[in-house]
Design a protein around this motif. Structure first.
Motif, PDB file in Angstrom:
ATOM      1  N   ALA A  74      -2.209   0.076 -16.763  1.00  0.00           N
ATOM      2  CA  ALA A  74      -2.418  -0.528 -15.444  1.00  0.00           C
ATOM      3  C   ALA A  74      -2.682  -2.027 -15.565  1.00  0.00           C
ATOM      4  CB  ALA A  74      -3.578   0.157 -14.732  1.00  0.00           C
ATOM      5  N   VAL A  75      -3.512  -2.403 -16.545  1.00  0.00           N
ATOM      6  CA  VAL A  75      -3.824  -3.825 -16.743  1.00  0.00           C
ATOM      7  C   VAL A  75      -2.575  -4.598 -17.163  1.00  0.00           C
ATOM      8  CG1 VAL A  75      -5.101  -5.455 -18.195  1.00  0.00           C
ATOM      9  CG2 VAL A  75      -6.259  -3.447 -17.269  1.00  0.00           C
ATOM     10  N   ILE A  76      -1.776  -3.998 -18.037  1.00  0.00           N
ATOM     11  CA  ILE A  76      -0.534  -4.644 -18.482  1.00  0.00           C
ATOM     12  C   ILE A  76       0.395  -4.881 -17.289  1.00  0.00           C
ATOM     13  CG2 ILE A  76       1.588  -4.319 -19.829  1.00  0.00           C
ATOM     14  CD1 ILE A  76      -0.141  -2.809 -21.895  1.00  0.00           C
ATOM     15  N   ILE A  77       0.541  -3.863 -16.437  1.00  0.00           N
ATOM     16  CA  ILE A  77       1.398  -3.983 -15.253  1.00  0.00           C
ATOM     17  C   ILE A  77       0.867  -5.056 -14.307  1.00  0.00           C
ATOM     18  CG2 ILE A  77       2.105  -2.797 -13.125  1.00  0.00           C
ATOM     19  CD1 ILE A  77       3.831  -2.106 -15.455  1.00  0.00           C
ATOM     20  N   LEU A  78      -0.462  -5.102 -14.137  1.00  0.00           N
ATOM     21  CA  LEU A  78      -1.065  -6.115 -13.276  1.00  0.00           C
ATOM     22  C   LEU A  78      -0.771  -7.519 -13.785  1.00  0.00           C
ATOM     23  CD1 LEU A  78      -4.577  -4.663 -12.328  1.00  0.00           C
ATOM     24  CD2 LEU A  78      -2.765  -5.321 -10.747  1.00  0.00           C
ATOM     25  N   PRO A 116       0.815  -1.230   0.000  1.00  0.00           N
ATOM     26  CA  PRO A 116       0.000   0.000   0.000  1.00  0.00           C
ATOM     27  C   PRO A 116       0.844   1.272   0.000  1.00  0.00           C
ATOM     28  CG  PRO A 116      -0.890  -1.571   1.568  1.00  0.00           C
ATOM     29  CD  PRO A 116       0.421  -2.124   1.107  1.00  0.00           C
ATOM     30  N   LEU A 117       1.987   1.238   0.659  1.00  0.00           N
ATOM     31  CA  LEU A 117       2.854   2.416   0.692  1.00  0.00           C
ATOM     32  C   LEU A 117       3.526   2.644  -0.664  1.00  0.00           C
ATOM     33  CD1 LEU A 117       4.549   1.997   4.199  1.00  0.00           C
ATOM     34  CD2 LEU A 117       2.567   3.388   3.575  1.00  0.00           C
ATOM     35  N   GLU A 118       3.885   1.571  -1.332  1.00  0.00           N
ATOM     36  CA  GLU A 118       4.473   1.696  -2.669  1.00  0.00           C
ATOM     37  C   GLU A 118       3.446   2.253  -3.644  1.00  0.00           C
ATOM     38  OE1 GLU A 118       5.903  -2.178  -3.614  1.00  0.00           O
ATOM     39  OE2 GLU A 118       7.465  -2.161  -2.071  1.00  0.00           O
ATOM     40  N   LEU A 119       2.229   1.744  -3.561  1.00  0.00           N
ATOM     41  CA  LEU A 119       1.155   2.248  -4.425  1.00  0.00           C
ATOM     42  C   LEU A 119       0.870   3.716  -4.129  1.00  0.00           C
ATOM     43  CD1 LEU A 119      -1.257  -0.817  -4.195  1.00  0.00           C
ATOM     44  CD2 LEU A 119      -0.072  -0.051  -6.263  1.00  0.00           C
ATOM     45  N   ALA A 120       0.868   4.057  -2.833  1.00  0.00           N
ATOM     46  CA  ALA A 120       0.607   5.443  -2.439  1.00  0.00           C
ATOM     47  C   ALA A 120       1.705   6.380  -2.931  1.00  0.00           C
ATOM     48  CB  ALA A 120       0.492   5.542  -0.916  1.00  0.00           C
ATOM     49  N   SER A 121       2.943   5.929  -2.874  1.00  0.00           N
ATOM     50  CA  SER A 121       4.067   6.751  -3.349  1.00  0.00           C
ATOM     51  C   SER A 121       3.931   7.060  -4.830  1.00  0.00           C
ATOM     52  CB  SER A 121       5.394   6.037  -3.079  1.00  0.00           C
ATOM     53  OG  SER A 121       5.641   5.934  -1.693  1.00  0.00           O
ATOM     54  N   GLY A 122       3.543   6.050  -5.611  1.00  0.00           N
ATOM     55  CA  GLY A 122       3.335   6.261  -7.038  1.00  0.00           C
ATOM     56  C   GLY A 122       2.181   7.194  -7.312  1.00  0.00           C
ATOM     57  N   SER A 169       4.553  -1.296  -8.713  1.00  0.00           N
ATOM     58  CA  SER A 169       3.528  -0.713  -7.840  1.00  0.00           C
ATOM     59  C   SER A 169       3.332   0.779  -8.112  1.00  0.00           C
ATOM     60  CB  SER A 169       3.913  -0.912  -6.370  1.00  0.00           C
ATOM     61  OG  SER A 169       3.937  -2.272  -6.028  1.00  0.00           O
ATOM     62  N   THR A 170       4.427   1.517  -8.219  1.00  0.00           N
ATOM     63  CA  THR A 170       4.314   2.973  -8.424  1.00  0.00           C
ATOM     64  C   THR A 170       3.752   3.296  -9.809  1.00  0.00           C
ATOM     65  OG1 THR A 170       6.653   3.076  -9.123  1.00  0.00           O
ATOM     66  CG2 THR A 170       6.171   3.536  -6.805  1.00  0.00           C
ATOM     67  N   TYR A 171       4.169   2.542 -10.803  1.00  0.00           N
ATOM     68  CA  TYR A 171       3.650   2.781 -12.157  1.00  0.00           C
ATOM     69  C   TYR A 171       2.168   2.430 -12.231  1.00  0.00           C
ATOM     70  CZ  TYR A 171       3.205   2.783 -17.224  1.00  0.00           C
ATOM     71  OH  TYR A 171       2.807   3.052 -18.509  1.00  0.00           O
ATOM     72  N   LEU A 172       1.774   1.357 -11.528  1.00  0.00           N
ATOM     73  CA  LEU A 172       0.371   0.943 -11.525  1.00  0.00           C
ATOM     74  C   LEU A 172      -0.524   2.046 -10.958  1.00  0.00           C
ATOM     75  CD1 LEU A 172      -1.879  -1.190 -11.790  1.00  0.00           C
ATOM     76  CD2 LEU A 172      -1.221  -2.034  -9.531  1.00  0.00           C
ATOM     77  N   SER A 173      -0.175   2.555  -9.781  1.00  0.00           N
ATOM     78  CA  SER A 173      -1.014   3.585  -9.150  1.00  0.00           C
ATOM     79  C   SER A 173      -0.977   4.900  -9.930  1.00  0.00           C
ATOM     80  CB  SER A 173      -0.565   3.815  -7.698  1.00  0.00           C
ATOM     81  OG  SER A 173       0.793   4.194  -7.634  1.00  0.00           O
ATOM     82  N   HIS A 174       0.193   5.223 -10.495  1.00  0.00           N
ATOM     83  CA  HIS A 174       0.308   6.442 -11.306  1.00  0.00           C
ATOM     84  C   HIS A 174      -0.559   6.332 -12.563  1.00  0.00           C
ATOM     85  CE1 HIS A 174       2.153  10.049 -12.940  1.00  0.00           C
ATOM     86  NE2 HIS A 174       2.446   9.398 -14.052  1.00  0.00           N
ATOM     87  N   SER A 175      -0.591   5.152 -13.168  1.00  0.00           N
ATOM     88  CA  SER A 175      -1.399   4.931 -14.370  1.00  0.00           C
ATOM     89  C   SER A 175      -2.883   5.053 -14.069  1.00  0.00           C
ATOM     90  CB  SER A 175      -1.106   3.534 -14.945  1.00  0.00           C
ATOM     91  OG  SER A 175       0.244   3.440 -15.362  1.00  0.00           O
ATOM     92  N   ILE A 176      -3.309   4.478 -12.947  1.00  0.00           N
ATOM     93  CA  ILE A 176      -4.718   4.555 -12.561  1.00  0.00           C
ATOM     94  C   ILE A 176      -5.124   6.001 -12.281  1.00  0.00           C
ATOM     95  CG2 ILE A 176      -6.375   3.931 -10.752  1.00  0.00           C
ATOM     96  CD1 ILE A 176      -4.901   1.241 -10.539  1.00  0.00           C
ATOM     97  N   LYS A 177      -4.251   6.744 -11.603  1.00  0.00           N
ATOM     98  CA  LYS A 177      -4.537   8.148 -11.279  1.00  0.00           C
ATOM     99  C   LYS A 177      -4.784   8.959 -12.539  1.00  0.00           C
ATOM    100  CE  LYS A 177      -2.643  12.172  -8.855  1.00  0.00           C
ATOM    101  NZ  LYS A 177      -1.496  12.694  -8.047  1.00  0.00           N
ATOM    102  N   HIS A 178      -4.032   8.688 -13.606  1.00  0.00           N
ATOM    103  CA  HIS A 178      -4.121   9.478 -14.834  1.00  0.00           C
ATOM    104  C   HIS A 178      -4.986   8.793 -15.904  1.00  0.00           C
ATOM    105  CE1 HIS A 178      -1.262  12.604 -13.626  1.00  0.00           C
ATOM    106  NE2 HIS A 178      -0.607  11.649 -13.026  1.00  0.00           N
TER     107      HIS A 178
END
Length: 219
Positions: A192-196, A68-74, A177-186
């Motif tokens: 995001a699906v590719i990263i997942l 969760p912290l990695e996702l939050a950082s992204g 994790s950071t790229y996933l959350s950054h992608s979802i935000k934008h």
């Protein structure tokens, strides 16, 4: 027992109890999402310091989830700077764990982890290629990095080498994790699906690789 020895013993017990207490409190009573929301509203520097401190605490209190912290950082800092923030916090946390374990030895590890899991990692570390195995395990998302960080700190490895191995090894896992959350935000849901999907494949592969090495040592 001499007074100085009693004080040393009490200080060791106190630190162990503090780490366990903080871990249990964070696990059962802290709402990570609410805490992250509060951090996001802070000015940049306090926000940066707060996130790094949270990551340090998570590394030391290993029962607390790190994802969760990695996702939050992204989400808060973006994929690049979110990764940098995570790596800084992880490196500092790893250094502190290294000195804590050197100071308190096996007792602190036994307070944090199940005995069977400790024995698994110790068997892995007993091989000639243990450092190589550890580096590969750290490269893969979803592998048990926290317990390895603690147990490996007992081994005869220089701090600088250990920090370099763990920091470089964490990069792929953190970036996903950071790229996933950054992608979802934008709104980049395709990315995001590719990263997942990539993360899922790496996690499954990492679990198989880890269990294979454990079984190899047992046989």
């Amino acid at each position: 027992m001499k007074k100085s020895n009693k004080l040393k013993l009490l200080s060791k017990i106190g630190l162990i109890l503090l780490i366990v207490a903080v871990t249990l409190y964070g696990f059962f009573y802290v709402d990570i999402q609410e805490l992250i929301n509060k951090i996001e509203t802070m000015p940049f520097i306090p926000k940066l310091v707060a996130m790094i401190l949270l990551i340090i605490v998570q590394i030391i209190c290993a029962f607390l989830p790190g994802e969760p912290l990695e996702l939050a950082s992204g989400y808060i800092f973006g994929s690049l700077w979110g990764t940098v923030v995570c790596l800084i916090g992880s490196a500092i946390g790893t250094i502190l764990v290294y000195f804590i374990v050197k100071k308190f030895g096996h007792k602190i590890i036994e307070c944090m982890f199940d005995k069977s899991k400790i024995e698994e990692v110790e068997k892995l570390l007993s091989t000639k290629k243990s450092i190589f195995f550890i580096f590969i395990i750290f490269l893969i998302p979803g592998t048990p990095k926290d317990i390895i960080t603690y147990v490996a700190s007992l081994a005869k490895i220089k701090l600088t080498a250990w920090v370099a191995i763990t920091t470089i090894g964490r990069i792929p896992s953190i970036i996903t994790s950071t790229y996933l959350s950054h992608s979802i935000k934008h709104g980049n849901y395709t990315g995001a699906v590719i990263i997942l999907c990539i993360t899922a494949i790496l996690v499954i592969g990492g679990a198989v690789y880890y269990r294979y090495n454990i079984k190899t040592q047992e046989s």
